[in-house]
Structures are given as structure tokens and as C-alpha cells.
Write an enzyme that holds these catalytic residues in place. Structure first.
Site, PDB file in Angstrom:
ATOM      1  N   LYS A  70       0.892  -1.222   0.026  1.00 36.60           N
ATOM      2  CA  LYS A  70       0.058  -0.023   0.129  1.00 36.60           C
ATOM      3  C   LYS A  70       0.812   1.259  -0.105  1.00 36.60           C
ATOM      4  O   LYS A  70       0.562   2.525  -0.652  1.00 36.60           O
ATOM      5  CB  LYS A  70      -0.930   0.064   1.158  1.00 36.60           C
ATOM      6  N   ASP A 107     -10.126   2.637   2.226  1.00 39.02           N
ATOM      7  CA  ASP A 107     -10.157   1.996   3.464  1.00 39.02           C
ATOM      8  C   ASP A 107     -10.416   2.928   4.441  1.00 39.02           C
ATOM      9  O   ASP A 107     -11.470   2.422   5.232  1.00 39.02           O
ATOM     10  CB  ASP A 107      -8.656   1.625   3.843  1.00 39.02           C
TER      11      ASP A 107
END
Ligand code: NDP
Length: 284
Positions: A70, A107
Site C-alpha cells: 500500500k 479503506d
């Protein structure tokens, strides 16, 4: 190279076999009759940039990014949304026709929506909250809880130094004060907390359980275990046995995927009971 009309996307991680994202996106592709595919891509850390380049050349529209990529995804993108910049991490990459790569972080909004829709957020707005863990999921949890109006965010982690590093990275990006606690200070952190988020990997299938006592949380506290395999961790069982309101990580997983699917395939899908049931049937 181009791929014709089918829109191709996938999830890039290492390991990636456990990911429910292919099942989730396949469900929506079927539901909306879209000519597309979404595939799991097991990619080692050192191969990430090369694989992204290859996917772009192969005509993919983009991809989701999971552990451990990420931060690398955020770093290689040409542009990014505000949440990816706040997190310093991205879980969604979009390949533009001009060759530029856009990074987004869905997220945080996925967790905000899950907490909003599945728990009573007024119960912890203006109150102290506790996050267990200091990895990527904890980073999203800090930003989400700040947006939901937590009065103080307490990070409890096995390695205190990692909690302190996370707090120091995020402190100027949030309004709520962040305090760090060593693992053996859990009871002190939990004593008056209105919400606990488990953002550690302890409790995942095949791994060790989480070593804390749920009894240290106050009676009215809520709990969110970000784990979704198993759906019902020991922590969730204990919380429900104590009468605490508790949810698992499936809600966040489904909601972070909504903007990704829309960006890949051009249709905004819905999070439904049927989708949840489909994911709950996934072999473990
Ligand atoms: P990381 O590897 O980045 O971080 C793992 C964290 O777990 C670290 O803080 C680590 O502590 C802690 N930890 C690991 N084992 C133990 C243990 N036995 N006891 C106490 N702490 C432990 O992982 P992520 O942050 O990416 O993921 C964490 C969890 O969140 C996973 O279960 C993942 O599935 C879930 N997740 C769920 C999502 C969803 O959509 N629902 C999205 C992203 C993640 P230390 O620093 O000391 O090593």
C-alpha cells in the site's frame, strides 16, 4: 497491447490467496452483467513496480493493492486523493489512458461507513477510543476515528515503538490527540474507552488468538474486529457474550470495494445482505 472490450482489474498482494476481493467483485460483475474480470495477483515486494508497469501495458484499468504494497502504491502514483495523502498509503490504483497512475485510499471511508451503518457512532463521538495494532489497518482506523469525532485515540501495540512511529506520522493530520500504550498497559487504555478496534492480525484463522481481557472494557463499549477470516473471532464471541455491540471486518471490506468497482467498471454497486451472505459462504 489492449484487451478488447473486457475491463480487467485485480488485487495485488503477497500473499493474496486469502483475499475475498475477487469473489466480491465477481459477484458485482455478474449482478450487473458487465464484461470484465477481477483476478488475484500474487506479487512479491521487489516485483511490485514491474508488475504495475506490466498490468498497465496489458490494458488493465487498475487494481486494488493490499499488504505489503500500500505504501509503494502511493509512492509510485503520479497523483493521489486527499485520503491517500493523509494515510501515506493507497489501496486503489487507476491507470489513466494518458499513462498516468492515480492512487486513492478507500479503506478509511470504508471503515467510516461500516462504523456509521453498523454501530451507533454517537456512542463514541466525543469519547476516548482504543485501537489495537500499529500496521496498515491501524493507520486507516486512526484516520477513520478522527473523522468520526473521537475525543482521544489510544494506540495499544505489542511493539510500542511502532505505535509511536504511527502516532508521530499521523499527529499533524488528525484533530484528536493520539496516545500510545504498551501491550501491558491495555487495561489502563481500555478502562473508559467507548470503542475498541482490533487492527492486529491476532485472531486470524490459523494464527494465535488476541491476548487481552475483554473485561477491561466498560459495559457500554462497542467493538469492531477488522478480521473477517474467521467471521466470528474469539474476541467477537467474548464481546457478544458480554453483551457488547460488536461487528467484524466484512463491513469495511465490502464498503472499501464500492468506489473501486465504480472506478474500474463504471457502475456503483450496492452493499447488500445477499453480497454479505455470498462472502460468508467463501471457503476458508
Ligand atoms: P500489519 O502486518 O501491517 O500489522 C499487523 C499488526 O498486528 C501489528 O501491529 C502487529 O504488532 C500486530 N500483531 C500481529 N500478531 C500479533 C499478536 N499475536 N499479538 C498482538 N499483536 C499482534 O497488518 P494490517 O494492519 O494490514 O492488517 C491487520 C489486520 O487487519 C489483519 O487481520 C487484516 O486482515 C485486517 N484488515 C482488514 C481489512 C478490512 O477491510 N476489514 C483491511 C485491512 C486489514 P507488531 O507491530 O508488534 O508486530
Amino acid at each position: 497491447m489492449t484487451t478488447g472490450s473486457a475491463k480487467l482489474a485485480g488485487v495485488i498482494g503477497w500473499p493474496v490467496a486469502h483475499s475475498l476481493s475477487p469473489r466480491l467483485h465477481a459477484y458485482w460483475l455478474r449482478e450487473h452483467g458487465i464484461d470484465g474480470a477481477y483476478i488475484p495477483l500474487a506479487v512479491r515486494r521487489e516485483d511490485f513496480a514491474k508488475v504495475i508497469d506490466g498490468l498497465q501495458r496489458a490494458g488493465f484499468v487498475g487494481g486494488n493493492v493490499t499488504v505489503p504494497h500500500k505504501e509503494a502504491a502511493f509512492a509510485l502514483a503520479h497523483e493521489s486523493d486527499q485520503m491517500a495523502r493523509a494515510a501515506g498509503a493507497a489501496n486503489l490504483l487507476l491507470f489513466r489512458s494518458d499513462g498516468r497512475i492515480e492512487a486513492r485510499n478507500t479503506d478509511v471511508s470504508g471503515l467510516v461507513q461500516s462504523l456509521n451503518e453498523e454501530l451507533d457512532v454517537t456512542a463514541f463521538r466525543g469519547s476516548p477510543v482504543v485501537i489495537l495494532g500499529a500496521g496498515g489497518a491501524a493507520r486507516a482506523a486512526v484516520l477513520a476515528l478522527d473523522r468520526l469525532g473521537a475525543a482521544e485515540i489510544r494506540i495499544v501495540n505489542r511493539s510500542l515503538g511502532r505505535a509511536e512511529a504511527l502516532a508521530s506520522m499521523l499527529k499533524d493530520r488528525v484533530s484528536a490527540p493520539i496516545r500510545c500504550f504498551a501491550w501491558n498497559e491495555w487495561a489502563r487504555a481500555a478502562g473508559d474507552a467507548a470503542l475498541l478496534i482490533n487492527a492486529t492480525s491476532a485472531g486470524m484463522r490459523g494464527g494465535p488468538p488476541l491476548d487481552i481481557s475483554i473485561e477491561d472494557l466498560p459495559a457500554g463499549a462497542s467493538l469492531c474486529d477488522l478480521i473477517y477470516n474467521p467471521l466470528e473471532t474469539e474476541l467477537l464471541k467474548q464481546a457478544r457474550a458480554r453483551g457488547l455491540k460488536a461487528i467484524n471486518g466484512l463491513g469495511m471490506l465490502m464498503r472499501q470495494a464500492v468506489p473501486a468497482f465504480e472506478a474500474f467498471y463504471g457502475v456503483r454497486p450496492a452493499v447488500t445482505q445477499e453480497l454479505s451472505a455470498e462472502l460468508e459462504k467463501a471457503p476458508t
